[in-house]
Design a protein around this motif. Structure first.
Motif, PDB file in Angstrom:
ATOM      1  N   GLU A   6       7.328   4.401   9.964  1.00 19.61           N
ATOM      2  CA  GLU A   6       6.827   3.182   8.924  1.00 19.61           C
ATOM      3  C   GLU A   6       6.928   4.803   7.381  1.00 19.61           C
ATOM      4  O   GLU A   6       6.552   4.360   6.259  1.00 19.61           O
ATOM      5  N   GLN A   7       6.093   5.363   7.902  1.00 15.09           N
ATOM      6  CA  GLN A   7       5.957   6.657   6.100  1.00 15.09           C
ATOM      7  C   GLN A   7       7.474   7.244   5.940  1.00 15.09           C
ATOM      8  O   GLN A   7       7.529   7.374   4.707  1.00 15.09           O
ATOM      9  N   THR A   8       8.411   7.395   6.966  1.00 14.85           N
ATOM     10  CA  THR A   8       9.710   7.686   6.431  1.00 14.85           C
ATOM     11  C   THR A   8      10.017   6.751   6.197  1.00 14.85           C
ATOM     12  O   THR A   8      10.773   6.749   5.023  1.00 14.85           O
ATOM     13  N   ILE A   9       9.848   5.537   6.277  1.00 14.51           N
ATOM     14  CA  ILE A   9      10.412   4.259   5.504  1.00 14.51           C
ATOM     15  C   ILE A   9       9.988   4.235   3.640  1.00 14.51           C
ATOM     16  O   ILE A   9      10.183   4.491   2.931  1.00 14.51           O
ATOM     17  N   ALA A  10       8.533   4.448   3.495  1.00 14.24           N
ATOM     18  CA  ALA A  10       7.904   3.965   2.543  1.00 14.24           C
ATOM     19  C   ALA A  10       8.177   6.014   2.116  1.00 14.24           C
ATOM     20  O   ALA A  10       8.936   5.393   0.366  1.00 14.24           O
ATOM     21  N   ALA A  11       8.722   6.745   2.790  1.00 14.10           N
ATOM     22  CA  ALA A  11       8.735   7.366   2.034  1.00 14.10           C
ATOM     23  C   ALA A  11      10.469   7.898   0.943  1.00 14.10           C
ATOM     24  O   ALA A  11      10.763   8.047   0.443  1.00 14.10           O
ATOM     25  N   LEU A  12      11.579   7.145   1.872  1.00 11.01           N
ATOM     26  CA  LEU A  12      12.458   7.087   1.535  1.00 11.01           C
ATOM     27  C   LEU A  12      12.781   5.542   0.302  1.00 11.01           C
ATOM     28  O   LEU A  12      13.672   5.851  -0.562  1.00 11.01           O
ATOM     29  N   ILE A  13      12.113   4.856   0.235  1.00 13.33           N
ATOM     30  CA  ILE A  13      11.896   3.849  -0.723  1.00 13.33           C
ATOM     31  C   ILE A  13      11.440   4.589  -2.101  1.00 13.33           C
ATOM     32  O   ILE A  13      12.024   4.410  -3.586  1.00 13.33           O
ATOM     33  N   HIS A  14      10.492   5.484  -1.789  1.00 10.29           N
ATOM     34  CA  HIS A  14       9.792   6.484  -3.253  1.00 10.29           C
ATOM     35  C   HIS A  14      11.328   6.777  -3.806  1.00 10.29           C
ATOM     36  O   HIS A  14      11.509   7.558  -4.704  1.00 10.29           O
ATOM     37  N   LEU A  15      12.024   7.869  -2.775  1.00  8.60           N
ATOM     38  CA  LEU A  15      13.182   8.874  -3.027  1.00  8.60           C
ATOM     39  C   LEU A  15      14.271   8.390  -3.335  1.00  8.60           C
ATOM     40  O   LEU A  15      14.944   8.341  -4.169  1.00  8.60           O
ATOM     41  N   SER A  16      14.683   6.858  -2.683  1.00  9.00           N
ATOM     42  CA  SER A  16      15.839   6.420  -3.593  1.00  9.00           C
ATOM     43  C   SER A  16      15.741   6.542  -4.733  1.00  9.00           C
ATOM     44  O   SER A  16      16.767   5.986  -5.363  1.00  9.00           O
ATOM     45  N   SER A  17      14.488   6.184  -5.416  1.00  9.39           N
ATOM     46  CA  SER A  17      14.530   5.385  -6.967  1.00  9.39           C
ATOM     47  C   SER A  17      15.274   7.287  -7.709  1.00  9.39           C
ATOM     48  O   SER A  17      15.518   6.927  -9.107  1.00  9.39           O
ATOM     49  N   LEU A  18      15.533   8.234  -6.890  1.00  9.00           N
ATOM     50  CA  LEU A  18      16.385   9.037  -7.734  1.00  9.00           C
ATOM     51  C   LEU A  18      17.943   8.786  -7.706  1.00  9.00           C
ATOM     52  O   LEU A  18      18.201   9.169  -8.389  1.00  9.00           O
ATOM     53  N   SER A  19      18.205   8.177  -6.803  1.00  5.34           N
ATOM     54  CA  SER A  19      19.407   7.390  -7.206  1.00  5.34           C
ATOM     55  C   SER A  19      19.756   7.110  -8.623  1.00  5.34           C
ATOM     56  O   SER A  19      21.036   7.395  -8.973  1.00  5.34           O
ATOM     57  N   GLN A  20      19.407   6.551  -9.267  1.00  2.65           N
ATOM     58  CA  GLN A  20      18.942   6.586 -11.059  1.00  2.65           C
ATOM     59  C   GLN A  20      20.455   7.542 -11.902  1.00  2.65           C
ATOM     60  O   GLN A  20      20.719   7.586 -12.251  1.00  2.65           O
ATOM     61  N   TYR A  21      20.312   8.955 -10.969  1.00  4.14           N
ATOM     62  CA  TYR A  21      21.437  10.069 -11.633  1.00  4.14           C
ATOM     63  C   TYR A  21      22.165   9.926 -10.887  1.00  4.14           C
ATOM     64  O   TYR A  21      23.534  10.568 -11.489  1.00  4.14           O
TER      65      TYR A  21
END
Length: 151
Positions: A6-21
């Protein structure tokens, strides 16, 4: 949070917002996809997903407001002394007759708006990284200056 997955998925959700670049609107598309597929499995994943989406939507609103201020300010500077009859007959008139001193206020507003936009993007990057670290440690994180679109 209950487990490391769950921690990994939550971190991935945050990190996926960097895909805007790399992908336009990836900062909204990928977090929404990950959050919508996993939100029913954990309250913490649901919490982090809502935080990311609310933050990205808030930044979209702020960016849109900045653009609505910057563009008219620059257009005012460029077109304030323009006479269309002279432009049609003399193409150099346009560049020679931009009067910055008469429009210093509009120019300053435009420049400040552009700088504010870049500062917003830099702060966004570091907040995303910080939120990713907090989520990977199992701690809840709320982004500052976020409008709650999804509750």
């Amino acid at each position: 949070m209950k487990n490391k997955n769950e921690q990994t998925i939550a971190a991935l959700i945050h990190l996926s917002s960097l895909s805007q670049y790399f992908i336009p609107f990836g900062n909204l598309i990928f977090p929404i996809i990950i959050w919508s597929t996993k939100k029913d499995k954990s309250d913490s994943i649901d919490f982090h997903g809502k935080q990311v989406i609310n933050f990205q939507l808030s930044l979209l609103v702020y960016s849109f407001a900045i653009v609505l201020i910057a563009i008219p300010s620059f257009l005012t500077v460029i077109f304030s002394g323009l006479k269309w009859d002279d432009v049609i007959s003399n193409h150099e008139y346009f560049l020679n007759n931009i009067n910055i001193t008469e429009n210093i206020c509009s120019l300053t507003i435009g420049i400040v708006s552009v700088l504010l936009f870049f500062i917003l993007k830099i702060v966004e990057f570091f907040l995303i990284v910080y939120a990713t670290i907090k989520a990977s440690e199992g701690e809840p994180y709320r982004y500052p200056l976020t409008i709650s679109f999804i509750k």
